[in-house]
Scaffold this motif. Structure first.
Motif, mmCIF file in Angstrom:
data_model
loop_
_atom_site.group_PDB
_atom_site.id
_atom_site.type_symbol
_atom_site.label_atom_id
_atom_site.label_comp_id
_atom_site.label_asym_id
_atom_site.label_seq_id
_atom_site.Cartn_x
_atom_site.Cartn_y
_atom_site.Cartn_z
ATOM 1 N N LYS A 54 0.896 -1.145 0.246
ATOM 2 C CA LYS A 54 0.050 0.026 -0.030
ATOM 3 C C LYS A 54 0.809 1.190 -0.080
ATOM 4 N N LYS A 55 0.568 2.251 -0.630
ATOM 5 C CA LYS A 55 1.340 3.528 -1.094
ATOM 6 C C LYS A 55 0.663 4.689 -0.386
ATOM 7 N N ILE A 56 1.499 5.563 0.246
ATOM 8 C CA ILE A 56 0.882 6.807 0.570
ATOM 9 C C ILE A 56 1.915 7.686 -0.024
ATOM 10 N N PRO A 57 1.494 8.859 -0.762
ATOM 11 C CA PRO A 57 2.611 9.799 -1.257
ATOM 12 C C PRO A 57 3.067 10.631 0.125
ATOM 13 N N LYS A 58 4.347 10.895 -0.143
ATOM 14 C CA LYS A 58 4.914 11.889 0.938
ATOM 15 C C LYS A 58 4.798 13.063 0.689
ATOM 16 N N GLY A 59 4.407 14.101 1.654
ATOM 17 C CA GLY A 59 4.197 15.482 1.517
ATOM 18 C C GLY A 59 2.998 15.653 2.453
ATOM 19 N N ARG A 60 2.374 16.876 1.979
ATOM 20 C CA ARG A 60 1.233 17.655 3.006
ATOM 21 C C ARG A 60 0.099 18.156 2.302
ATOM 22 N N LEU A 61 -0.900 18.196 2.930
ATOM 23 C CA LEU A 61 -1.938 18.971 2.283
ATOM 24 C C LEU A 61 -1.776 20.611 2.590
ATOM 25 N N THR A 62 -2.372 21.321 1.574
ATOM 26 C CA THR A 62 -2.032 22.933 1.707
ATOM 27 C C THR A 62 -3.310 23.422 2.442
ATOM 28 N N ALA A 63 -2.963 24.655 2.601
ATOM 29 C CA ALA A 63 -4.062 25.317 3.552
ATOM 30 C C ALA A 63 -5.340 25.601 2.287
ATOM 31 N N ILE A 64 -6.621 25.595 2.937
ATOM 32 C CA ILE A 64 -7.640 25.767 2.100
ATOM 33 C C ILE A 64 -7.705 27.175 1.845
ATOM 34 N N THR A 65 -7.995 27.863 0.818
ATOM 35 C CA THR A 65 -8.108 29.028 0.202
ATOM 36 C C THR A 65 -9.227 29.345 -0.794
ATOM 37 N N ALA A 66 -9.661 30.698 -0.964
ATOM 38 C CA ALA A 66 -10.611 30.899 -1.824
ATOM 39 C C ALA A 66 -10.333 30.879 -3.292
ATOM 40 N N VAL A 67 -11.435 30.387 -4.068
ATOM 41 C CA VAL A 67 -11.082 30.416 -5.321
ATOM 42 C C VAL A 67 -11.203 31.824 -6.119
ATOM 43 N N ASP A 68 -10.589 32.290 -6.820
ATOM 44 C CA ASP A 68 -10.630 33.675 -7.294
ATOM 45 C C ASP A 68 -12.093 33.873 -8.002
ATOM 46 N N ALA A 69 -12.723 34.999 -7.328
ATOM 47 C CA ALA A 69 -14.159 35.179 -7.714
ATOM 48 C C ALA A 69 -14.272 35.352 -9.449
ATOM 49 N N SER A 70 -13.270 35.678 -9.887
ATOM 50 C CA SER A 70 -13.386 35.811 -11.469
ATOM 51 C C SER A 70 -13.522 34.597 -12.147
ATOM 52 N N GLU A 71 -12.829 33.632 -11.404
ATOM 53 C CA GLU A 71 -13.123 32.039 -12.166
ATOM 54 C C GLU A 71 -14.288 31.648 -12.076
ATOM 55 N N LEU A 72 -15.062 32.109 -10.764
ATOM 56 C CA LEU A 72 -16.651 31.349 -10.730
ATOM 57 C C LEU A 72 -17.422 32.278 -11.787
ATOM 58 N N ASN A 73 -17.090 33.666 -11.833
ATOM 59 C CA ASN A 73 -17.975 34.458 -12.763
ATOM 60 C C ASN A 73 -17.649 34.154 -14.261
ATOM 61 N N LYS A 74 -16.605 33.565 -14.307
ATOM 62 C CA LYS A 74 -16.130 33.262 -15.864
ATOM 63 C C LYS A 74 -16.777 31.994 -16.435
ATOM 64 N N ARG A 75 -16.982 31.250 -15.319
ATOM 65 C CA ARG A 75 -17.613 30.038 -15.491
ATOM 66 C C ARG A 75 -19.196 30.080 -15.830
ATOM 67 N N ALA A 76 -19.922 31.035 -14.884
ATOM 68 C CA ALA A 76 -21.217 31.499 -15.347
ATOM 69 C C ALA A 76 -21.383 31.900 -16.590
ATOM 70 N N GLU A 77 -20.432 32.755 -17.105
ATOM 71 C CA GLU A 77 -20.692 33.533 -18.249
ATOM 72 C C GLU A 77 -20.276 32.383 -19.386
ATOM 73 N N ASN A 78 -19.403 31.615 -19.280
ATOM 74 C CA ASN A 78 -18.857 30.619 -20.318
ATOM 75 C C ASN A 78 -20.258 29.765 -20.563
ATOM 76 N N GLU A 79 -20.808 29.517 -19.290
ATOM 77 C CA GLU A 79 -21.862 28.461 -19.414
ATOM 78 C C GLU A 79 -23.094 29.248 -20.214
ATOM 79 N N LYS A 80 -23.378 30.444 -20.051
ATOM 80 C CA LYS A 80 -24.567 31.072 -20.811
ATOM 81 C C LYS A 80 -24.027 31.161 -22.146
ATOM 82 N N LYS A 81 -22.662 31.622 -22.602
ATOM 83 C CA LYS A 81 -22.296 31.655 -23.777
ATOM 84 C C LYS A 81 -22.414 30.474 -24.495
ATOM 85 N N ILE A 82 -22.057 29.117 -23.976
ATOM 86 C CA ILE A 82 -22.201 27.836 -24.555
ATOM 87 C C ILE A 82 -23.720 27.421 -25.014
ATOM 88 N N GLN A 83 -24.509 27.892 -24.173
ATOM 89 C CA GLN A 83 -26.061 27.472 -24.169
ATOM 90 C C GLN A 83 -26.572 28.369 -25.311
#
Length: 305
Positions: free
Chosen positions: A181-210
């Protein structure tokens, strides 16, 4: 599969842009040129400007984003189930409707993580050169952790988190436990906020695609109605009763004027539009005949027999 059973219609490459390469069950790497149902196994690669969307069923899909490589190591011959999606490098965008239960589970894997896909919309990234993986939640929530690790975090909509692994002699390092059984060496990073522009961009792209999809469907229906009014009963390509079409198949160089029927896998066929509005009497032409009549784009004309 029963002789009367319809072949699976998933997984389906439903959309693509730029250069996208597909390596199928035969091991041949080819440029994707049309919607394609995947069989047995597949590797999908995209260029720096490439994109491919794959439907797993009517409620789940994943998009292979630019400069990425993803493999489906096994696809059920009978039902088209794809129980594992392996992200070799780059980014995928996973979408799963929480209101439509999936018929089967799909495991999302990489060299750093492994878990059953959760409903929602999120981007999973894998960078083997830097031993780094991450997730950005755009809709829904999920539990994220390194492969086989006890430590995990719950990531909500608008949040992102990663796992920073360790490289040893250029390779991702693991702790090896009992029974391999393998477990990668390393660590989890801190949780941070996704850039609001990415969320807005997704919504805009979805509207454009539709909007583009609706406009395309409207245009196609208008063209179809016009052709039917003028007596065309067959489509793809449009033709009248008893007309023939010469079609070049599997031609990777559509910029060429002629169908390169001498190339491996490329062929020219003649087909006739029957009274039911169907293409029938499909005949494979030899290279000599193909070179004189078959073009990169379908040719519709009176039959030559």
């Amino acid at each position: 599969m029963s002789a009367f059973a319809a072949p699976p219609k998933y997984p389906l490459i439903s959309e693509f842009q730029g250069q996208v390469w597909l390596t199928g069950k035969d091991g041949k790497k080819e440029v994707v040129q049309k919607k394609t149902v995947l069989r047995e196994k597949a590797v999908i690669q995209t260029s720096a400007t490439g994109f491919a969307k794959v439907l797993l069923d009517d409620s789940r899909s994943f998009s292979v984003l630019a400069s990425s490589e993803v493999s489906i190591p096994a696809i059920s011959w009978e039902g088209g189930e794809a129980p594992v999606l392996f992200i070799r490098s780059g980014d995928i965008f996973w979408e799963q409707d929480p209101q439509k239960p999936a018929a089967y589970n799909t495991a999302l894997r990489s060299d750093l993580f492994e878990f059953i896909a959760a409903p929602g919309a999120y981007v999973l990234s894998m960078n083997p050169a830097k031993a780094f993986a991450s997730v950005k939640m755009l809709e829904g929530s999920m539990v994220f952790s390194a492969m086989n690790a006890e430590e995990s975090v719950k990531v909500q909509k608008g949040q992102q988190v990663g796992f920073q692994g360790v490289l040893e002699e250029g390779e991702i390092a693991y702790d090896i436990l009992l029974k391999g059984k393998k477990i990668p060496k390393g660590r989890l990073t801190a949780i941070t906020a996704v850039d609001a522009s990415e969320l807005n961009k997704r919504a805009e792209n979805e509207k454009k695609i539709q909007a583009e999809k609706a406009a395309s469907e409207k245009k196609h229906k208008a063209a179809e109605a016009k052709f039917k009014k003028e007596g065309f009963i067959c489509s793809s390509p449009f033709a009248k009763f008893n007309q023939c079409a010469w079609v070049c198949q599997n031609n990777p160089k559509k910029e060429k004027k002629r169908c390169l029927a001498s190339n491996s896998g490329v062929s020219c066929v003649r087909q006739r539009c029957n009274a039911n509005g169907q293409w029938a009497e499909v005949t494979l032409l030899d290279a000599e005949k193909a070179s004189s009549i078959c073009q990169a784009q379908p040719l519709v004309a009176p039959c030559d027999y």
